[in-house]
Design an enzyme around this catalytic site. Structure first.
Site, PDB file in Angstrom:
ATOM      1  N   ARG A 100      47.600  -0.934  14.269  1.00 54.39           N
ATOM      2  CA  ARG A 100      47.866  -1.001  15.713  1.00 54.39           C
ATOM      3  C   ARG A 100      48.094   0.430  16.169  1.00 54.39           C
ATOM      4  O   ARG A 100      49.112   1.044  15.826  1.00 54.39           O
ATOM      5  CB  ARG A 100      49.079  -1.891  15.998  1.00 54.39           C
ATOM      6  N   HIS A 127      41.307  -5.483  21.331  1.00 56.72           N
ATOM      7  CA  HIS A 127      42.274  -6.367  20.662  1.00 56.72           C
ATOM      8  C   HIS A 127      41.492  -7.578  20.125  1.00 56.72           C
ATOM      9  O   HIS A 127      41.633  -8.700  20.603  1.00 56.72           O
ATOM     10  CB  HIS A 127      43.350  -6.798  21.667  1.00 56.72           C
ATOM     11  N   GLN A 130      43.062 -11.001  19.074  1.00 58.65           N
ATOM     12  CA  GLN A 130      43.503 -11.770  20.238  1.00 58.65           C
ATOM     13  C   GLN A 130      42.343 -12.590  20.798  1.00 58.65           C
ATOM     14  O   GLN A 130      42.481 -13.779  21.104  1.00 58.65           O
ATOM     15  CB  GLN A 130      44.039 -10.805  21.307  1.00 58.65           C
ATOM     16  N   ASP A 222      47.012 -10.500  31.811  1.00 63.64           N
ATOM     17  CA  ASP A 222      47.775  -9.698  30.841  1.00 63.64           C
ATOM     18  C   ASP A 222      48.634  -8.726  31.653  1.00 63.64           C
ATOM     19  O   ASP A 222      48.412  -8.549  32.864  1.00 63.64           O
ATOM     20  CB  ASP A 222      46.792  -8.961  29.909  1.00 63.64           C
ATOM     21  N   CYS A 262      48.040 -13.416  26.786  1.00 57.82           N
ATOM     22  CA  CYS A 262      48.189 -13.024  25.378  1.00 57.82           C
ATOM     23  C   CYS A 262      49.647 -12.853  24.984  1.00 57.82           C
ATOM     24  O   CYS A 262      49.973 -12.893  23.797  1.00 57.82           O
ATOM     25  CB  CYS A 262      47.419 -11.734  25.125  1.00 57.82           C
ATOM     26  N   ARG A 290      46.847 -17.336  16.994  1.00 55.59           N
ATOM     27  CA  ARG A 290      46.688 -16.025  16.369  1.00 55.59           C
ATOM     28  C   ARG A 290      46.731 -16.172  14.846  1.00 55.59           C
ATOM     29  O   ARG A 290      45.964 -15.553  14.117  1.00 55.59           O
ATOM     30  CB  ARG A 290      47.813 -15.074  16.835  1.00 55.59           C
TER      31      ARG A 290
END
Ligand code: CP
Ligand code: NVA
Length: 306
Positions: A100, A127, A130, A222, A262, A290
């Site tokens: 990340r 991402h 996701q 988001d 998300c 996830r």
């Protein structure tokens, strides 16, 4: 060996296979048990995380392996040590690396220097994990993907970029509303248009949230300020005021529409509390997915090699 830095690192067939496998993982939590037996993952995270970190750690345990979390203080990427040294060192100990990062180029550098698979657990641009969970969530609600319409409202960010790639690859129409200054990355958008067309989908940008969600089966938003953009918060709060998913906007969507986010969600900003907590919201199914999506990706990337 296969890195997954963005959704398009998977072919449309691989993405479809990942979704099928993820659905099977959800039905049979023991699936994949043993795939990581005696093996370890390293999680190199430069930013905070609840879902990505915990779902990968739990996935590793359920698959018989272990995950080692290395936070910003542990590695101090590019300060204490450059990416190329961290990637090569970790490759001598572990079987896969989840990263990340801030800049996407750091995730790419990891992939270049590591000799084990690297999976992007969020960078400034992408991402992918996701997006796989997002499509899994949509599919389990509607029983199909092709031909559905997703309306995304908010910031043209990493989450949107990955959603855009995934929708385009699987024939899902995507309508995007962002303020003009916060449109998605220009090159990724241009790519997205070509990809959508090739797969029989549409990709359209609007400057009015209502246009993006009218009749849509899925609404998505988001945060307005992503991790690393905290200093822009005040400016963004103003710019994004009319890019909020609220009860009024939801009324314009299809009667059976679902709402995705998300997470983490900022209630009263990109989404109102009544919508997050309301009957159309599936955000916790999405969060759960996830885990299943990542187990599928780990099986695909690490399943063969012993
Ligand atoms: N959605 C998501 O990636 O959440 P975290 O930042 O908590 O991992
Ligand atoms: N766009 C958000 C997603 C968090 C999961 C961020 O990058 O902070």
């Amino acid at each position: 060996m296969h890195d997954i830095l963005r959704v398009t690192d998977l072919s449309a067939e691989e993405l479809t296979a990942a979704l099928r496998l993820a659905a099977r993982c959800k039905r049979s939590p023991r699936l994949g048990q043993g795939v990581l037996a005696g093996r370890a993952l390293a999680l190199v995270f430069q930013k905070p995380s609840v879902r990505t970190r915990v779902s990968f750690e739990v996935a590793a345990v359920q698959m018989g392996g272990t995950a080692i979390y290395l936070g910003p203080e542990d590695i101090q990427l590019n300060h204490r040590e450059p990416v190329q040294d961290v990637a090569r060192t970790l490759s001598r100990y572990v079987d896969g690396i989840i990263v990340r990062t801030f800049g996407h180029e750091d995730a790419e550098a990891f992939a270049r220097w590591a000799s084990v698979p690297v999976i992007n657990g969020l960078s400034a641009l992408h991402h992918p994990c996701q997006a796989v969970a997002d499509l899994l969530t949509i599919h389990e609600r509607f029983g199909r993907l092709r031909g559905l319409t997703v309306g995304y409202v908010g910031d043209g960010n990493n989450v949107l970029h990955s959603l855009m790639e995934a929708c385009g690859m699987l024939g899902v129409h995507l309508r995007v509303a962002t303020p003009a200054r916060y449109r998605p990355d220009r090159a990724l958008w241009a790519d997205g248009l070509v990809r959508a067309k090739r797969h029989g989908a549409t990709l359209i940008w609007y400057d009015d949230s209502r246009d993006a969600v009218r009749g849509a089966q899925v609404l998505y938003t988001d945060v307005w300020a992503s991790m690393g953009q905290e200093h822009e918060r005040a400016v963004r709060l103003k710019a994004f005021r009319s890019f909020q998913i609220n009860a009024g906007l939801l009324k314009l969507a299809a009667r059976t529409a679902i709402v995705l986010h998300c997470l983490p969600a900022h209630r009263g900003e990109e989404i109102t509390a009544d919508v997050v907590e309301g009957p159309r919201s599936v955000v916790f199914d999405q969060a759960e997915n996830r885990l299943h999506a990542q187990k599928a990706l780990l099986m695909m990337v690490l399943g063969e090699k012993r």
